[in-house]
Design a protein around this motif. Structure first.
Motif, PDB file in Angstrom:
ATOM      1  N   PRO A 128      35.907  41.943  44.901  1.00 46.36           N
ATOM      2  CA  PRO A 128      34.499  41.479  44.047  1.00 46.36           C
ATOM      3  C   PRO A 128      35.102  41.410  42.502  1.00 46.36           C
ATOM      4  O   PRO A 128      36.089  41.905  42.044  1.00 46.36           O
ATOM      5  N   GLY A 129      34.345  40.734  41.873  1.00 44.41           N
ATOM      6  CA  GLY A 129      34.417  40.584  40.445  1.00 44.41           C
ATOM      7  C   GLY A 129      33.731  39.280  39.883  1.00 44.41           C
ATOM      8  O   GLY A 129      33.050  38.671  40.790  1.00 44.41           O
ATOM      9  N   GLU A 130      33.877  39.160  38.588  1.00 47.42           N
ATOM     10  CA  GLU A 130      33.172  38.048  37.913  1.00 47.42           C
ATOM     11  C   GLU A 130      33.680  36.679  38.384  1.00 47.42           C
ATOM     12  O   GLU A 130      32.547  35.857  38.608  1.00 47.42           O
ATOM     13  N   ALA A 131      34.824  36.553  38.898  1.00 49.70           N
ATOM     14  CA  ALA A 131      35.423  35.131  39.300  1.00 49.70           C
ATOM     15  C   ALA A 131      35.313  35.023  40.968  1.00 49.70           C
ATOM     16  O   ALA A 131      35.824  33.877  41.257  1.00 49.70           O
ATOM     17  N   ASN A 132      34.666  35.845  41.653  1.00 50.97           N
ATOM     18  CA  ASN A 132      34.597  35.821  43.063  1.00 50.97           C
ATOM     19  C   ASN A 132      33.770  34.550  43.182  1.00 50.97           C
ATOM     20  O   ASN A 132      32.655  34.228  42.810  1.00 50.97           O
ATOM     21  N   ALA A 133      34.091  34.083  44.425  1.00 53.46           N
ATOM     22  CA  ALA A 133      33.542  32.880  44.673  1.00 53.46           C
ATOM     23  C   ALA A 133      32.208  32.873  45.393  1.00 53.46           C
ATOM     24  O   ALA A 133      31.178  31.895  45.291  1.00 53.46           O
TER      25      ALA A 133
END
Length: 736
Positions: A543-548
């Protein structure tokens, strides 16, 4: 002398004994004869009375014998049950033995209580016959009661009398046909069973005719079948027999069953479609909703309006009915003047930019253009503004022209002379696809709430109580193997901060070949590779801001492994054609979408987009719905917009072309058969990784193969215990 006297006295005693014995025997004989004579009636009575069983049954008394004083000798002779009585009364009195077992057991003192005690000796013959008449009558009555169940044997005769005499010959023919030749008219087992039951319960009386004339129900059914074209069906598929030419019972019975068969076909295809969705593609999955032939018969034949009852099997949705109205207009059945756009210079709208102002041209043709394109607002405005330009762009896209938004000569010609036949075909196949969808798109407990996504229009709408609650743009799958499937499922939960479990198709078709070229590519993309002991691999992105998948995933578990989600790449939403994904659907405003759904599922929680965004982080959070919300993925290339204008969209996946070809070159009822397609596979073949590839677990973190992709994505129903040495799973928070 003394001896003589003694002998004489002994002789006298012997004579006296003999004389006494003679007198006694004579008296006894006379008495016995008198008893026989006086008890003949009693013997007749005894013969008429069935002997009781010896156990716990007392002997009959005179009070138990009730004579029928109105009987006659002749009447008693007619009763078959009196033959045993005659047999007992026939012997002469001197032949009747005086055994106690053969003598009537009725005590003499009780005789006066019976009417026979009052009968004079001169009427003894009548007394003999009256008991025989009386008691057998009682016996007949007693035996008639158990014989009552024999009455149902006469029931068919009684029921047959309910069929009018004029219809009885037709009923007889129907009985013969249904009993032996039903398959001539009905090739489906459930329809044959329904026919046998329906006509059997009405004694095979015809339902479509009475005395050879059509009933009101028949007229309604025939009217609906002949008007099948208005619902996008082919009237030739539902032939109507010629009842006027049916003048014999055979012909009327045959016409009766033919009309019933056509009614079945109409109801079935109106509800489920002329073709099964599996005939079109393997990536379509809608719930089956077949009709019940017995219910069709009962509903249509008892309805006040048989035509309306049969019409009710068509889709009830508003969008379907709007297409039906537009179909009538396209076929020339609509009203209103034909609008023609005059030739003229090209019209172009230029939006405001950093260095230039907005350019809006005016033209007297614009009001006609607005009317043609269904723009009711500012109908008399002559400005070719952004609204008109966008309507022209949509028309060009639907007409498979380059969507420039410029009104040039080619566009004017297309607007004035649309390919009407092609539009009719497009509307027809869209009406057909509506038959595949569930009759109830939403869930009643949530105000009939549901989500509907239209792939060719690239839009998603949330509906509740028949009204649009919210809408947004979406990006759908690319044509071909990555096409977004058509389905109906239920959204069960939302995942905030999702992990992206890379689908096997992407792993083996894209990422593993890329690793052969660059072993560090996954690391640079922020992806994690895990290899199981069996050699298979799994790739994921934390998980994270750059997750697709962005920050939110919307889960409605399905066999195609697709879902809706956020995306870090927002630029594609500005395009008109937005088929760019691997099959999943990207949502433009996921935080708003989540709050809308959560407020429908849990109205007391008062979710807002801000509250949803406050959950963003690095741990997955699952927000479960107490009541799942239906999600309907549709393919509407033709629909009527809020302004009443028919909108045509590009056939991005070629579904229209396939269906039109099937309908025009189909195989009749064979189109309703299910076509088997290969099912999605969640298996992962063993892979040899090139040197230099970073492996998160190096083959030690999983057992033989670990959870399959479906389980990683949506979870397993009952997860097995973790093997020894397995790392604890990533934290998942479940909340309401």
């Amino acid at each position: 002398m003394r001896d003589c006297l003694n002998h004489r006295a002994g002789f006298d005693r012997v004579l006296m004994t003999v004389a006494a014995t003679f007198l006694t025997v004579s008296a006894s004989s006379a008495l016995a004869q008198d008893q026989v004579r006086s008890s003949a009636a009693e013997l007749a009575i005894e013969a008429a009375i069935p002997r009781p069983e010896p156990a716990n049954v007392p002997p009959p008394t005179a009070s138990d014998i009730k004579l029928d004083t109105t009987a006659t000798v002749q009447d008693s002779a007619k009763e078959p049950t009196k033959e045993p009585v005659k047999a007992e009364a026939a012997p002469a009195p001197d032949k009747v033995e005086t055994k106690p077992s053969d003598v009537a057991t009725t005590p003499a003192p009780e005789a006066p209580k019976n009417e026979t005690a009052k009968i004079e000796p001169a009427k003894s013959e009548a007394a003999k016959t009256e008991p025989a008449k009386s008691e057998p009558a009682k016996a007949d009555t007693a035996t008639a009661t158990p014989a009552a169940p024999a009455a149902p044997a006469a029931e068919p005769v009684k029921a047959a009398s309910n069929v009018p005499a004029a219809d009885q010959p037709v009923a007889d023919k129907l009985k013969d046909i249904i009993g032996a030749k039903t398959s001539r008219h009905f090739d489906r087992k459930n329809e044959r069973a329904a026919i046998e039951k329906f006509y059997g319960t009405r004694d095979f009386a015809p339902v479509w005719t009475q005395a050879g004339s059509l009933t009101a129900a028949a007229k309604g059914v025939i009217a609906r079948l002949k008007d099948a074209a208005s619902d996008g069906l082919n009237p030739a598929d539902y032939p109507v027999p010629d009842f006027a030419a049916a003048t014999t019972p055979d012909a009327l019975a045959d016409a009766e069953l033919k009309l019933t068969a056509s009614m079945f076909d109409y109801a079935r295809q109106a509800q489920s479609g002329r073709m099964h969705w599996s005939q079109v593609s393997g990536d379509i999955l809608y719930p089956e909703h077949p009709v019940d032939p017995s219910e069709v018969l009962a509903k249509v034949t008892t309805a006040a309006d048989a035509s309306a009852a049969l019409d009710s099997y068509n889709p009830p949705q508003k969008l379907y009915k709007e297409l039906k109205a537009k179909l009538a207009e396209l076929r020339g059945q609509g009203s209103g003047p034909v609008i023609e756009i005059a030739d003229g210079p090209a019209l172009k709208y230029t939006p405001a930019g950093k260095k230039q102002a907005e350019i809006v041209v005016e033209d007297p043709r614009v009001p006609q253009l607005r009317a043609k394109l269904g723009l009711a607002e500012n109908a008399s405005d002559t400005r070719y503004d952004a609204t008109v330009a966008e309507a022209v762009r949509k028309f060009q896209s639907g007409a498979e022209m380059k969507a420039t938004g410029v009104l040039d000569d080619k566009t004017v010609k297309a607007i004035n002379t649309p390919k009407r036949d092609k539009q009719i075909d497009t509307v027809l196949v869209n009406m057909e696809r509506w038959r595949w969808l569930p009759r109830d798109l939403g869930v009643p407990s949530l105000g009939d709430a549901y989500v509907i996504l239209n792939i060719p229009d690239y839009t998603l709408k949330v509906m509740q109580r028949g009204q649009q609650v919210w809408t947004t743009r979406v990006v759908t799958g690319k044509p071909g193997t990555h096409a977004t499937p058509l389905l109906t499922e239920t959204m069960k939960y939302i995942t905030v901060n999702p992990t992206w479990n890379v689908p096997p198709s992407i792993v083996y078709n894209e990422y593993l070949p890329a690793l052969q070229q660059d072993p560090t590519v996954l690391q640079r993309m922020g992806l994690k590779l895990e290899q199981n002991r069996d050699g298979s691999v799994h790739i994921s992105q934390p998980p994270g801001e750059a997750n697709a998948l962005g920050r939110i995933r919307f889960n409605f578990p399905n066999k195609f492994l697709v879902y809706q989600h956020d995306t870090p790449d927002k630029n594609l939403f500005a395009r008109d054609d937005r088929a760019f994904s691997h099959g999943c659907m990207r949502v433009q405003n996921p935080d708003q979408y989540a709050s809308v759904l959560l407020n429908i599922a849990m109205p007391n929680e008062k979710y807002t987009p801000e509250r949803v965004r406050s959950m963003y982080g690095k741990s997955e959070i699952d927000l479960k719905f107490p009541t799942p919300i239906p999600v309907n993925i549709t393919y509407q290339t033709a629909f009527v917009d809020d302004g009443g204008k028919l909108q045509i969209r590009k056939d991005v996946y070629g579904r229209d072309a396939t269906m039109i070809n099937i309908l025009k070159n189909g195989r009749g009822k064979d189109l309703e058969n299910v076509v088997a397609h290969s099912q999605p596979s969640y298996s992962r073949p063993a892979t040899t990784l090139p040197s230099g590839v970073a492996i998160a677990n190096n083959g030690g973190g999983f057992g033989s193969s670990g959870p399959n992709f479906f389980e990683r994505l949506f979870g397993a129903p009952t997860p097995p215990p973790a093997p020894v040495g397995r790392r604890p799973p990533q934290q998942r928070v479940f909340t309401r």
